[in-house]
Write an enzyme that holds these catalytic residues in place. Structure first.
Site, PDB file in Angstrom:
ATOM      1  N   SER A   1      -7.950   6.577   9.264  1.00 37.18           N
ATOM      2  CA  SER A   1      -7.134   6.978   8.121  1.00 37.18           C
ATOM      3  C   SER A   1      -7.785   8.095   7.312  1.00 37.18           C
ATOM      4  O   SER A   1      -7.130   9.091   6.974  1.00 37.18           O
ATOM      5  CB  SER A   1      -6.885   5.764   7.227  1.00 37.18           C
ATOM      6  OG  SER A   1      -6.341   6.138   5.983  1.00 37.18           O
TER       7      SER A   1
ATOM      8  N   HIS B   1      -8.620  -4.325   4.473  1.00 34.49           N
ATOM      9  CA  HIS B   1      -8.404  -4.983   3.188  1.00 34.49           C
ATOM     10  C   HIS B   1      -9.676  -5.194   2.376  1.00 34.49           C
ATOM     11  O   HIS B   1      -9.626  -5.798   1.312  1.00 34.49           O
ATOM     12  CB  HIS B   1      -7.706  -6.331   3.417  1.00 34.49           C
ATOM     13  CG  HIS B   1      -6.272  -6.194   3.794  1.00 34.49           C
ATOM     14  ND1 HIS B   1      -5.861  -5.468   4.889  1.00 34.49           N
ATOM     15  CD2 HIS B   1      -5.133  -6.681   3.240  1.00 34.49           C
ATOM     16  CE1 HIS B   1      -4.539  -5.520   4.985  1.00 34.49           C
ATOM     17  NE2 HIS B   1      -4.080  -6.255   3.995  1.00 34.49           N
TER      18      HIS B   1
ATOM     19  N   ASP C   1      -0.286  -7.479   0.795  1.00 33.70           N
ATOM     20  CA  ASP C   1      -1.352  -8.460   0.564  1.00 33.70           C
ATOM     21  C   ASP C   1      -1.981  -8.310  -0.818  1.00 33.70           C
ATOM     22  O   ASP C   1      -3.207  -8.207  -0.955  1.00 33.70           O
ATOM     23  CB  ASP C   1      -2.424  -8.368   1.652  1.00 33.70           C
ATOM     24  CG  ASP C   1      -1.863  -8.729   3.026  1.00 33.70           C
ATOM     25  OD1 ASP C   1      -1.071  -9.681   3.105  1.00 33.70           O
ATOM     26  OD2 ASP C   1      -2.210  -8.046   4.005  1.00 33.70           O
TER      27      ASP C   1
END
Length: 204
Positions: free
Chosen positions: A119, A139, A165
């Site tokens: 990313s 995360h 989330d």
């Protein structure tokens, strides 16, 4: 959402409940007219079907960014590890073949563009304004921070940033996405929709 696409999404490997997937689809239909969409963290393509269906409806495209080697929480020894995703040739996770099968089964290859890479690396070379950004990659603190800092600036005013989330209560889940979500609220985004752990924030 077309029943066949919903069925394909629900059968795909992944962690998104149907109500959150439906919310993604509806947000994609609403904001897709404001620019292309991007998803950070694709795994096996479940969420990409919801967003890809919306991209077709809105007349735009979805770019899905993932190195497909798996985030920390799906590596061996972690609760969400799926051993069927390990490539025996290299002993490493590889969700790309599953992702491609999901998108082909959904017949969305014309509107879902897979970008295979880290990313942060892709973000460093990205210049296309986005009508919708869905952040659902790693995360833990570093990955989610890099995803936000690298991609949120590309959301157009009036576009939407979506987090997955988000758990205000630490007993329910990890806090790194929640902290970045709170940061986004302080930096020019306003909350427009909450569905389960999904949070949609419009750029002011």
């Amino acid at each position: 959402m077309p029943a066949l696409l919903r069925h394909t999404a629900e059968r795909a490997k992944g962690f998104m409940p149907p109500d959150e997937g439906q919310a993604l689809y509806e947000l994609g239909c609403l904001y897709g007219s404001r620019g292309p969409m991007a998803e950070i963290g694709s795994y096996c393509g479940k969420s990409a079907v919801y967003l890809g269906a919306a991209a077709r409806e809105a007349g735009t495209v979805l770019f899905t960014v993932d190195h497909h080697r798996g985030s920390e929480e799906i590596q061996p020894g972690w609760a969400h590890h799926d051993p069927t995703l390990v490539d025996p040739r290299f002993g490493r996770m590889d969700s790309l073949p599953f992702f491609r099968t999901t998108i082909a089964t959904a017949d969305l290859e014309d509107v879902v563009v897979a970008v295979v890479g880290a990313s942060a690396t892709v973000a460093g070379h990205w210049h296309t304004p986005l009508g919708l950004l869905f952040v659902d990659g790693g995360h833990s603190e570093d990955p989610v921070t890099r995803d936000y800092e690298g991609w949120a600036p590309h959301v157009v005013p009036g576009g939407v940033l979506i987090f997955h989330d988000i758990y205000p209560d630490p007993a329910e889940g990890g806090q790194a996405p929640y902290r970045i979500y709170r940061r986004a609220l302080e930096e020019g985004f306003k909350e427009v929709r909450v569905t389960g752990s999904l949070r949609a924030l419009e750029k002011v």
